[in-house]
Design a protein around this motif. Structure first.
Motif, PDB file in Angstrom:
ATOM      1  N   VAL A  28       0.831  -1.194   0.000  1.00 21.92           N
ATOM      2  CA  VAL A  28       0.000   0.000   0.000  1.00 21.92           C
ATOM      3  C   VAL A  28       0.873   1.254   0.000  1.00 21.92           C
ATOM      4  O   VAL A  28       0.620   2.200  -0.738  1.00 21.92           O
ATOM      5  N   ILE A  29       1.901   1.255   0.811  1.00 25.58           N
ATOM      6  CA  ILE A  29       2.797   2.411   0.864  1.00 25.58           C
ATOM      7  C   ILE A  29       3.545   2.555  -0.455  1.00 25.58           C
ATOM      8  O   ILE A  29       3.688   3.663  -0.975  1.00 25.58           O
ATOM      9  N   ASP A  30       4.009   1.447  -1.018  1.00 27.60           N
ATOM     10  CA  ASP A  30       4.694   1.506  -2.308  1.00 27.60           C
ATOM     11  C   ASP A  30       3.777   2.046  -3.399  1.00 27.60           C
ATOM     12  O   ASP A  30       4.203   2.832  -4.250  1.00 27.60           O
ATOM     13  N   MET A  31       2.526   1.637  -3.376  1.00 24.07           N
ATOM     14  CA  MET A  31       1.581   2.118  -4.377  1.00 24.07           C
ATOM     15  C   MET A  31       1.331   3.614  -4.205  1.00 24.07           C
ATOM     16  O   MET A  31       1.274   4.358  -5.189  1.00 24.07           O
ATOM     17  N   ALA A  32       1.217   4.088  -2.987  1.00 19.03           N
ATOM     18  CA  ALA A  32       1.002   5.512  -2.739  1.00 19.03           C
ATOM     19  C   ALA A  32       2.194   6.333  -3.226  1.00 19.03           C
ATOM     20  O   ALA A  32       2.023   7.377  -3.858  1.00 19.03           O
ATOM     21  N   VAL A  33       3.386   5.858  -2.962  1.00 17.97           N
ATOM     22  CA  VAL A  33       4.589   6.546  -3.446  1.00 17.97           C
ATOM     23  C   VAL A  33       4.619   6.541  -4.968  1.00 17.97           C
ATOM     24  O   VAL A  33       4.952   7.549  -5.599  1.00 17.97           O
ATOM     25  N   GLY A  34       4.234   5.447  -5.586  1.00 19.77           N
ATOM     26  CA  GLY A  34       4.196   5.365  -7.045  1.00 19.77           C
ATOM     27  C   GLY A  34       3.205   6.334  -7.654  1.00 19.77           C
ATOM     28  O   GLY A  34       3.481   6.954  -8.689  1.00 19.77           O
ATOM     29  N   VAL A  35       2.053   6.497  -7.029  1.00 17.21           N
ATOM     30  CA  VAL A  35       1.052   7.448  -7.532  1.00 17.21           C
ATOM     31  C   VAL A  35       1.586   8.872  -7.441  1.00 17.21           C
ATOM     32  O   VAL A  35       1.434   9.665  -8.375  1.00 17.21           O
ATOM     33  N   ILE A  36       2.231   9.212  -6.350  1.00  8.27           N
ATOM     34  CA  ILE A  36       2.782  10.562  -6.176  1.00  8.27           C
ATOM     35  C   ILE A  36       3.886  10.821  -7.198  1.00  8.27           C
ATOM     36  O   ILE A  36       3.925  11.878  -7.837  1.00  8.27           O
ATOM     37  N   ILE A  37       4.786   9.863  -7.399  1.00 10.06           N
ATOM     38  CA  ILE A  37       5.855  10.022  -8.380  1.00 10.06           C
ATOM     39  C   ILE A  37       5.272  10.097  -9.788  1.00 10.06           C
ATOM     40  O   ILE A  37       5.726  10.884 -10.620  1.00 10.06           O
ATOM     41  N   GLY A  38       4.257   9.301 -10.078  1.00 12.76           N
ATOM     42  CA  GLY A  38       3.619   9.341 -11.393  1.00 12.76           C
ATOM     43  C   GLY A  38       2.984  10.684 -11.682  1.00 12.76           C
ATOM     44  O   GLY A  38       3.078  11.198 -12.793  1.00 12.76           O
TER      45      GLY A  38
ATOM     46  N   ALA B 293       3.902  13.593 -10.402  1.00 11.56           N
ATOM     47  CA  ALA B 293       4.989  14.550 -10.617  1.00 11.56           C
ATOM     48  C   ALA B 293       5.620  14.348 -11.990  1.00 11.56           C
ATOM     49  O   ALA B 293       5.927  15.309 -12.698  1.00 11.56           O
ATOM     50  N   PHE B 294       5.800  13.108 -12.406  1.00 14.67           N
ATOM     51  CA  PHE B 294       6.396  12.812 -13.707  1.00 14.67           C
ATOM     52  C   PHE B 294       5.483  13.292 -14.829  1.00 14.67           C
ATOM     53  O   PHE B 294       5.950  13.794 -15.852  1.00 14.67           O
ATOM     54  N   SER B 295       4.185  13.176 -14.642  1.00 15.13           N
ATOM     55  CA  SER B 295       3.223  13.658 -15.638  1.00 15.13           C
ATOM     56  C   SER B 295       3.370  15.161 -15.848  1.00 15.13           C
ATOM     57  O   SER B 295       3.345  15.641 -16.990  1.00 15.13           O
ATOM     58  N   ASN B 296       3.535  15.910 -14.780  1.00 14.13           N
ATOM     59  CA  ASN B 296       3.726  17.358 -14.895  1.00 14.13           C
ATOM     60  C   ASN B 296       5.037  17.693 -15.589  1.00 14.13           C
ATOM     61  O   ASN B 296       5.099  18.640 -16.381  1.00 14.13           O
ATOM     62  N   ILE B 297       6.079  16.941 -15.323  1.00 12.96           N
ATOM     63  CA  ILE B 297       7.372  17.178 -15.965  1.00 12.96           C
ATOM     64  C   ILE B 297       7.278  16.921 -17.459  1.00 12.96           C
ATOM     65  O   ILE B 297       7.764  17.713 -18.274  1.00 12.96           O
ATOM     66  N   VAL B 298       6.644  15.830 -17.857  1.00  8.40           N
ATOM     67  CA  VAL B 298       6.507  15.500 -19.274  1.00  8.40           C
ATOM     68  C   VAL B 298       5.636  16.536 -19.986  1.00  8.40           C
ATOM     69  O   VAL B 298       5.962  16.975 -21.091  1.00  8.40           O
ATOM     70  N   SER B 299       4.547  16.959 -19.361  1.00  8.34           N
ATOM     71  CA  SER B 299       3.689  17.984 -19.966  1.00  8.34           C
ATOM     72  C   SER B 299       4.454  19.282 -20.185  1.00  8.34           C
ATOM     73  O   SER B 299       4.344  19.906 -21.238  1.00  8.34           O
TER      74      SER B 299
END
Length: 87
Positions: free
Chosen positions: A17-27, A29-35
Motif C-alpha cells: 500500500v505504501i509503495d503504491m502511494a509513493v508510485g502514484v505521487i511520483i507518477g 509529478a512525472f506527468s507534470n514534468i513530461v507535460s
C-alpha cells in the motif's frame, strides 16, 4: 471500533500500500514534468519546423462542412476529430 482501526493500520503498514502511494505521487509529478517538456520545449521546435502551423486548429469535421478554427466548429455544434490537440 478499535479493532477496525488496528486492522486498518495493519493494512496500511503493509509494504504494498505504501509503495503504491509513493508510485502514484511520483507518477503525478512525472506527468507534470513530461507535460512541461512537451509544451515548453518540443512543441515550439515543431511549430518552427512546420512553418508556424497552429496545431490546435487541425481537425476533421464529421458533418461535411468546413470551419476555419476548432472554436468555430465547436460553436456551430459540429462533431470533429481534433487531431491537432492530440499532436
Amino acid at each position: 471500533m478499535s479493532k477496525l482501526a488496528e486492522e486498518f493500520k495493519a493494512f496500511i503498514m503493509r509494504g504494498n500500500v505504501i509503495d503504491m502511494a509513493v508510485g502514484v505521487i511520483i507518477g503525478a509529478a512525472f506527468s507534470n514534468i513530461v507535460s512541461s517538456l512537451v509544451d515548453d520545449i518540443v512543441m515550439p521546435v515543431v511549430t518552427l519546423v512546420t512553418g508556424r502551423v497552429n496545431f490546435t486548429d487541425l481537425m476533421i469535421p464529421l458533418d461535411g462542412n468546413s470551419y476555419s478554427t476548432l472554436a468555430a466548429a465547436q460553436e456551430a455544434g459540429a462533431s470533429v476529430i481534433a487531431y491537432g490537440n492530440f499532436i
